[in-house]
Design an enzyme around this catalytic site. Structure first.
Site, mmCIF file in Angstrom:
data_model
loop_
_atom_site.group_PDB
_atom_site.id
_atom_site.type_symbol
_atom_site.label_atom_id
_atom_site.label_comp_id
_atom_site.label_asym_id
_atom_site.label_seq_id
_atom_site.Cartn_x
_atom_site.Cartn_y
_atom_site.Cartn_z
ATOM 1 N N SER A 158 42.041 4.709 66.074
ATOM 2 C CA SER A 158 41.770 5.525 67.266
ATOM 3 C C SER A 158 41.206 6.909 66.958
ATOM 4 O O SER A 158 41.008 7.707 67.873
ATOM 5 C CB SER A 158 43.052 5.666 68.085
ATOM 6 O OG SER A 158 44.080 6.153 67.270
ATOM 7 N N THR A 200 44.994 9.670 70.096
ATOM 8 C CA THR A 200 44.268 10.848 69.625
ATOM 9 C C THR A 200 45.151 11.743 68.778
ATOM 10 O O THR A 200 46.338 11.869 69.058
ATOM 11 C CB THR A 200 43.836 11.661 70.862
ATOM 12 O OG1 THR A 200 42.928 10.882 71.596
ATOM 13 C CG2 THR A 200 43.226 12.988 70.503
ATOM 14 N N THR A 236 39.155 12.272 68.149
ATOM 15 C CA THR A 236 39.464 10.909 68.605
ATOM 16 C C THR A 236 38.218 10.032 68.640
ATOM 17 O O THR A 236 37.090 10.543 68.719
ATOM 18 C CB THR A 236 40.053 10.969 70.035
ATOM 19 O OG1 THR A 236 40.558 9.697 70.401
ATOM 20 C CG2 THR A 236 39.025 11.387 71.056
ATOM 21 N N ARG A 268 30.836 7.218 77.623
ATOM 22 C CA ARG A 268 32.059 7.807 78.189
ATOM 23 C C ARG A 268 32.603 8.893 77.242
ATOM 24 O O ARG A 268 32.684 8.728 76.040
ATOM 25 C CB ARG A 268 33.107 6.721 78.381
ATOM 26 C CG ARG A 268 34.424 7.196 78.978
ATOM 27 C CD ARG A 268 35.458 7.505 77.915
ATOM 28 N NE ARG A 268 36.786 7.779 78.477
ATOM 29 C CZ ARG A 268 37.792 8.234 77.764
ATOM 30 N NH1 ARG A 268 37.646 8.478 76.486
ATOM 31 N NH2 ARG A 268 38.958 8.463 78.328
ATOM 32 N N THR A 305 47.182 13.777 74.738
ATOM 33 C CA THR A 305 46.779 12.449 74.317
ATOM 34 C C THR A 305 47.006 11.519 75.500
ATOM 35 O O THR A 305 47.771 11.841 76.409
ATOM 36 C CB THR A 305 47.579 11.994 73.083
ATOM 37 O OG1 THR A 305 47.158 10.685 72.696
ATOM 38 C CG2 THR A 305 49.065 11.967 73.338
ATOM 39 N N GLY A 306 46.328 10.381 75.488
ATOM 40 C CA GLY A 306 46.479 9.471 76.611
ATOM 41 C C GLY A 306 45.184 9.326 77.383
ATOM 42 O O GLY A 306 44.102 9.626 76.855
HETATM 43 C C1 SD4 Z 1 40.557 9.880 75.505
HETATM 44 N N1 SD4 Z 1 42.590 11.148 75.219
HETATM 45 O O1 SD4 Z 1 39.452 9.707 75.014
HETATM 46 C C2 SD4 Z 1 41.689 10.216 74.606
HETATM 47 C C3 SD4 Z 1 42.330 8.926 74.365
HETATM 48 C C4 SD4 Z 1 43.170 8.904 73.292
HETATM 49 O O2 SD4 Z 1 42.915 7.696 71.240
HETATM 50 O O3 SD4 Z 1 44.259 9.479 73.326
HETATM 51 N N2 SD4 Z 1 42.554 8.147 72.330
HETATM 52 O O4 SD4 Z 1 40.802 9.702 76.708
#
Ligand code: SD4
Length: 334
Positions: free
Chosen positions: A92, A194, A212, A222, A245-246
């Site tokens: 990730s 992330t 990330t 995106r 994160t998320g």
């Molecule tokens: C995102 N916050 O691109 C990031 C996602 C994540 O590993 O946590 N990715 O939305």
């Protein structure tokens, strides 16, 4: 500020917090208090580092390596997040990150220093360490953010190497996903890891970084919250910093990391600030039960906070020589 004064101020802050007194208002705000201390920073007994997820442990170690030799927080956070960027087992962040739905690995990263300078790259391909390109944007251009081909062009002009970042393993996962999902971008709670990191150095200055590969199998083009200053990460040397994160879409809509830092500026503890930001998302985001967002925060006293929507968010915290993983508290109790 001498040590006695620091201890007294810290005690007052903690007592205020315990009694629920918002004493940090107006001229007594955390910001004013911290500004009056040496260099706008508080000398902690030890450098302090916080980062998202279990893999933050190795990242914190690399950051501490820099800080323990007297290095600054900016160098520390860059060195720290480069560890998961390079980790072939981490799907990730950086190299070996899962691709978008067209099979392309596209990366997002941002960085901020103690002076409030910021650099960011989004939707960049073929560069193994986007965090270092973000730092170069901050230090070598009059801009804050470069994206896509322009970011790649800038990276190549500045000595970064063009590489294939899609590993066999990530390619296989993508092919499996394609068979099952008919190209529908996923938003589930388990599709994000992330790394966001905040560090305070021996001078008491804070910096932050976030990097990330974003949501796995996202639409091509995106961009999530991670490279957006104030969404995926924010740091203010008068107050502290935060990272998210998320599901980035949910974080962007509330300017999540900025929200956390502003709440700390207005007197909330890092924990209270993270909880408030998660609750804001819960209020606004109808499908909050189907997603995950987690925040970490660190104030200039070296106090931390972490909170997420659903169970399972972990973070790594390094202070007083100890580097440990913690489970964050969360909103949605079963
Ligand atoms: C995102 N916050 O691109 C990031 C996602 C994540 O590993 O946590 N990715 O939305």
């Amino acid at each position: 500020m001498n040590r006695r004064k620091f201890v007294l101020n810290t005690a007052l802050t903690s007592i205020g917090g315990l009694l629920g007194i918002n004493y940090l208002k107006g001229n007594n705000s955390l910001e004013a208090h911290l500004k009056s201390s040496v260099n706008g920073g508080i000398m902690l007994d030890n450098p302090t580092i916080i980062s998202t997820w279990r893999f933050g442990i190795a990242a914190n170690d690399a950051a501490y390596e820099v800080l323990s030799k007297g290095g600054n927080a900016l160098d520390a956070v860059e060195a720290g997040v480069k560890v998961p960027e390079a980790d072939l087992n981490n799907t990730s962040v950086g190299r070996a990150g899962y691709p978008d739905r067209d099979g392309k690995v596209t990366l997002d990263a941002c960085i901020m220093d103690k002076d409030g300078n910021a650099g960011s790259v989004a939707f960049i391909q073929h560069i193994a360490h986007p965090i270092s390109v973000a730092r170069a944007v901050m230090e070598k251009t009059p801009h804050v953010m470069l994206v896509g081909d322009g970011a790649l062009q800038f990276a190549l002009e500045n000595g970064f190497k063009k590489e294939e970042l899609l590993t066999e393993n990530a390619k296989k996962a993508w092919e499996e996903w394609k068979k099952k999902n008919n190209y529908t971008p996923p938003i589930g709670p388990n599709n994000h890891d992330t790394i966001g990191m905040l560090a305070i150095d021996k001078e008491g200055n804070i910096s932050g970084a976030c990097t990330t590969s974003g949501l796995a199998f996202k639409m091509h083009g995106r961009v999530g919250d991670s490279p957006i200053i104030g969404a995926g990460m924010y740091a203010d040397n008068n107050v502290g910093g935060a990272a998210a994160t998320g599901l980035g879409e949910a974080v962007i809509k509330v300017a999540g990391s900025f929200l956390v830092v502003e709440a700390m500026r207005n007197g909330r503890t890092p924990q209270e600030a993270c909880e408030m930001a998660v609750h804001r998302i819960v209020e606004k985001q109808k499908n909050y039960k189907d997603i995950q967002v987690g925040f970490i925060a660190l104030n200039k006293h070296g106090e931390r906070g972490a909170y997420s929507i659903v169970k399972g968010f972990q973070y790594a915290f390094h202070q007083k020589g100890e580097n440990k993983v913690y489970d964050s508290d969360y909103h949605l109790k079963e």
